[in-house]
Write an enzyme that holds these catalytic residues in place. Sequence first.
Site, short mmCIF file in Angstrom:
data_model
loop_
_atom_site.label_atom_id
_atom_site.label_comp_id
_atom_site.label_asym_id
_atom_site.label_seq_id
_atom_site.Cartn_x
_atom_site.Cartn_y
_atom_site.Cartn_z
N HIS A 62 15.39 -15.55 15.25
CA HIS A 62 15.28 -16.50 14.15
C HIS A 62 14.02 -16.25 13.33
O HIS A 62 13.16 -15.48 13.73
CB HIS A 62 15.33 -17.95 14.65
CG HIS A 62 14.17 -18.38 15.49
ND1 HIS A 62 14.05 -18.06 16.82
CD2 HIS A 62 13.07 -19.11 15.18
CE1 HIS A 62 12.93 -18.58 17.30
NE2 HIS A 62 12.31 -19.21 16.32
N HIS A 64 10.95 -18.11 10.75
CA HIS A 64 10.21 -19.28 10.25
C HIS A 64 9.53 -18.88 8.96
O HIS A 64 8.85 -17.85 8.92
CB HIS A 64 9.11 -19.72 11.22
CG HIS A 64 9.60 -20.40 12.44
ND1 HIS A 64 9.70 -21.76 12.54
CD2 HIS A 64 10.01 -19.90 13.63
CE1 HIS A 64 10.14 -22.08 13.74
NE2 HIS A 64 10.34 -20.97 14.42
N TYR A 125 1.32 -23.75 13.38
CA TYR A 125 2.55 -23.86 14.18
C TYR A 125 3.39 -22.59 14.04
O TYR A 125 3.85 -22.02 15.02
CB TYR A 125 3.36 -25.08 13.74
CG TYR A 125 4.73 -25.14 14.35
CD1 TYR A 125 4.91 -25.55 15.66
CD2 TYR A 125 5.86 -24.74 13.63
CE1 TYR A 125 6.17 -25.59 16.23
CE2 TYR A 125 7.13 -24.78 14.18
CZ TYR A 125 7.27 -25.20 15.47
OH TYR A 125 8.51 -25.23 16.05
N GLN A 129 4.27 -19.22 16.94
CA GLN A 129 5.63 -19.14 17.46
C GLN A 129 5.81 -18.03 18.49
O GLN A 129 6.50 -18.19 19.47
CB GLN A 129 6.64 -18.94 16.33
CG GLN A 129 6.94 -20.20 15.56
CD GLN A 129 7.51 -21.27 16.48
OE1 GLN A 129 8.59 -21.10 17.04
NE2 GLN A 129 6.80 -22.36 16.63
#
Length: 132
Positions: A62, A64, A125, A129
């Site tokens: 994935h 971000h 944040y 990850q």
Amino acid sequence: MKTKLKSNSNVTYCCNYHIVWCSKYRRSVLINGVDVRLKAILQEVCSEFNAELLEMEVMPDHVHVLVGVDPQFGIAKLIRYLKGRSSRLLRQEFPWLKSRLPTLWTNSYFVATVGGAPLSVVKQYIENQKNV
């Protein structure tokens, strides 16, 4: 951190979004150079459409992204370009992706405004990850 306002000919805005989307079937295909090329493609698309790419991290399954977008252009339109162009180019440049997946990305994505949270917290944040 002071809020950074942007403007175009008729709108002054500060629209920052945290976006997450996954590879089809959550397969770990964003590896072996695909991740590096994906980052370059996302940067190119953001530059082309005057979106400010504030932070990004590519995980094996994935992505971000923290991005600032003109509200008249729209976040949905930017995501369509990010996912569409990256899927097309990555599948051309890495033929093994075609044999692993019918399409590179799922149709869905997560998007949230980050107006309430300081950008530094959201950036941290996303940067962390890989350490989770």
